[in-house]
Design an enzyme around this catalytic site. Structure first.
Site, PDB file in Angstrom:
ATOM      1  N   HIS A 119       0.833  -1.211   0.000  1.00 53.00           N
ATOM      2  CA  HIS A 119       0.000   0.000   0.000  1.00 53.00           C
ATOM      3  C   HIS A 119       0.864   1.256   0.000  1.00 53.00           C
ATOM      4  O   HIS A 119       2.064   1.204   0.261  1.00 53.00           O
ATOM      5  CB  HIS A 119      -0.923   0.025   1.228  1.00 53.00           C
ATOM      6  CG  HIS A 119      -0.182   0.168   2.531  1.00 53.00           C
ATOM      7  ND1 HIS A 119       0.543  -0.845   3.081  1.00 53.00           N
ATOM      8  CD2 HIS A 119      -0.057   1.229   3.369  1.00 53.00           C
ATOM      9  CE1 HIS A 119       1.086  -0.441   4.213  1.00 53.00           C
ATOM     10  NE2 HIS A 119       0.751   0.828   4.411  1.00 53.00           N
ATOM     11  N   ASP A 121       0.524   4.914   2.043  1.00 52.07           N
ATOM     12  CA  ASP A 121      -0.243   5.303   3.230  1.00 52.07           C
ATOM     13  C   ASP A 121      -1.420   6.224   2.910  1.00 52.07           C
ATOM     14  O   ASP A 121      -1.256   7.251   2.234  1.00 52.07           O
ATOM     15  CB  ASP A 121       0.679   5.996   4.242  1.00 52.07           C
ATOM     16  CG  ASP A 121       1.635   4.998   4.883  1.00 52.07           C
ATOM     17  OD1 ASP A 121       1.256   3.824   5.051  1.00 52.07           O
ATOM     18  OD2 ASP A 121       2.773   5.402   5.197  1.00 52.07           O
ATOM     19  N   HIS A 268       4.784   0.156   0.242  1.00 51.58           N
ATOM     20  CA  HIS A 268       5.502  -0.672   1.205  1.00 51.58           C
ATOM     21  C   HIS A 268       4.591  -1.757   1.738  1.00 51.58           C
ATOM     22  O   HIS A 268       3.357  -1.692   1.605  1.00 51.58           O
ATOM     23  CB  HIS A 268       6.079   0.183   2.342  1.00 51.58           C
ATOM     24  CG  HIS A 268       5.069   0.985   3.086  1.00 51.58           C
ATOM     25  ND1 HIS A 268       4.476   2.111   2.568  1.00 51.58           N
ATOM     26  CD2 HIS A 268       4.521   0.804   4.309  1.00 51.58           C
ATOM     27  CE1 HIS A 268       3.626   2.600   3.436  1.00 51.58           C
ATOM     28  NE2 HIS A 268       3.620   1.818   4.516  1.00 51.58           N
ATOM     29  N   ARG A 283       4.978   6.274  14.178  1.00 49.09           N
ATOM     30  CA  ARG A 283       5.060   6.844  12.829  1.00 49.09           C
ATOM     31  C   ARG A 283       4.581   8.279  12.851  1.00 49.09           C
ATOM     32  O   ARG A 283       3.510   8.562  13.398  1.00 49.09           O
ATOM     33  CB  ARG A 283       4.200   6.032  11.867  1.00 49.09           C
ATOM     34  CG  ARG A 283       4.476   6.368  10.409  1.00 49.09           C
ATOM     35  CD  ARG A 283       3.623   5.528   9.496  1.00 49.09           C
ATOM     36  NE  ARG A 283       2.409   6.246   9.127  1.00 49.09           N
ATOM     37  CZ  ARG A 283       1.376   5.681   8.511  1.00 49.09           C
ATOM     38  NH1 ARG A 283       1.401   4.410   8.203  1.00 49.09           N
ATOM     39  NH2 ARG A 283       0.319   6.408   8.193  1.00 49.09           N
TER      40      ARG A 283
HETATM   41  C1  SIN Z   1       2.971   1.115   7.898  1.00 44.01           C
HETATM   42  O1  SIN Z   1       3.112   2.281   8.240  1.00 44.01           O
HETATM   43  O2  SIN Z   1       2.325   0.793   6.911  1.00 44.01           O
HETATM   44  C2  SIN Z   1       3.653   0.041   8.729  1.00 44.01           C
HETATM   45  C3  SIN Z   1       5.026  -0.194   8.244  1.00 44.01           C
HETATM   46  C4  SIN Z   1       5.797  -1.095   9.165  1.00 44.01           C
HETATM   47  O3  SIN Z   1       5.307  -1.416  10.265  1.00 44.01           O
HETATM   48  O4  SIN Z   1       6.904  -1.478   8.820  1.00 44.01           O
END
Ligand code: SIN
Length: 292
Positions: A119, A121, A268, A283
């Site tokens: 995806h 974000d 990612h 995050r």
């Molecule tokens: C995310 O923000 O999509 C999670 C990424 C992660 O936990 O590595």
């Protein structure tokens, strides 16, 4: 203040000079198309020249990684603010008193983990985030890597006929099926409504001017203006195409590592292969612009 602070399209594009040597940070590329590890900088107190080079490194490498960082929650937020206004997640839990500091956590009680599928974000927002800065503090003994894929590389590898077909098409992105019920285990209730947006299938990056594929398995529900079965078939093809390992890098976390990715040109996927172990971090997400 960094002279590249605002990242506002044409002004920055004129200043963006790819391929120059880095003078205030050390940069080691991870693959020819995506990912670079940066050292020689303390993210709790970067100099303005280092900030300029970090901006450029992000534009050139799509996702940049830092090891052995020691940032307080406020310093993490402050680092994010140097790239723009911070984004508030429409559903995810945050640290107490810090709505912009999203909690990324999975442990023995988890039924699922954040970001398990490919995806970009919150692409369901009308103005999806430009980037996300993940600071992992606790890691499982093994696993919990994050994979990143270049949507420039995915775009460039399409046939000219497919690029011509996709050019001008618009897709629907929705948060409803992703977020409803997702955080019940963490005591976060559902919202009455979740974001929904329409974005071009191919977008142009406002800093580099490069074209990127901008549909993802997580949020994109359909391409508009074509029959449903055609949309399903085209999206299915694009998802398989963009998952080619040639477009990817994979990051092995250690405690106090930071990854900063550009959501406009990279996707990612987080590996949840470490249950019942714990992985925890925060995050900070930086607001972006409407994709064009
Ligand atoms: C995310 O923000 O999509 C999670 C990424 C992660 O936990 O590595």
């Amino acid at each position: 203040m960094s002279s590249l602070r605002s990242f506002d399209g044409p002004r920055i594009k004129a200043r963006y000079e790819p391929g120059q040597p880095y003078e205030t940070i050390r940069l080691d590329r991870m693959t020819p198309v995506i990912g670079a590890e940066i050292s020689g900088v303390d993210l709790a107190a970067p100099t303005n020249r280092q900030m300029d080079e970090i901006h450029r490194a992000l534009a050139e490498h799509l996702v940049i990684f830092f090891r052995d960082q020691r940032m307080t929650q406020d310093q993490h937020l402050e680092f994010g603010r140097r790239f723009g206004e911070l984004h508030l997640h429409p559903a995810a839990p945050h640290e107490p008193g810090h709505p912009e500091l999203m909690v990324i956590k999975a442990d023995e009680n988890s039924k699922r983990a954040n970001g398990e599928g490919w995806h970009s974000d919150v692409s369901c927002d009308e103005e999806p985030p430009m980037g996300s800065i993940l600071y992992i503090k606790e890691c499982p003994p093994a696993g919990g890597d994050t994979l990143f894929a270049s949507m420039y590389a995915a775009h460039d590898a399409l046939s000219d006929r497919m690029k011509a077909y996709l050019d001008g098409l618009v897709a629907e992105h929705s948060g409803e099926h992703v977020y409803r019920g997702m955080y019940a285990n963490e005591g976060v209730g559902d919202k009455p409504r979740y974001p929904r947006a329409e974005h071009p299938v191919l977008r142009t990056h406002p800093v580099t001017g490069r074209r990127a594929l901008y549909v993802n398995r997580g949020f994109t529900t359909r391409i508009l203006g074509i029959p449903r079965d055609e949309s399903d078939a085209i999206l299915g093809y694009l998802y398989e195409h963009m998952e080619n390992p040639l477009f990817q890098c994979r990051f092995r976390w250690q405690p106090n590592s930071v990854a900063f990715w550009d959501n406009r040109c990279a996707q990612h996927r987080a590996m949840w292969d470490y249950w019942p172990h714990r992985r925890y971090g925060n995050r900070v997400t930086v607001k972006g612009e409407r994709p064009v």
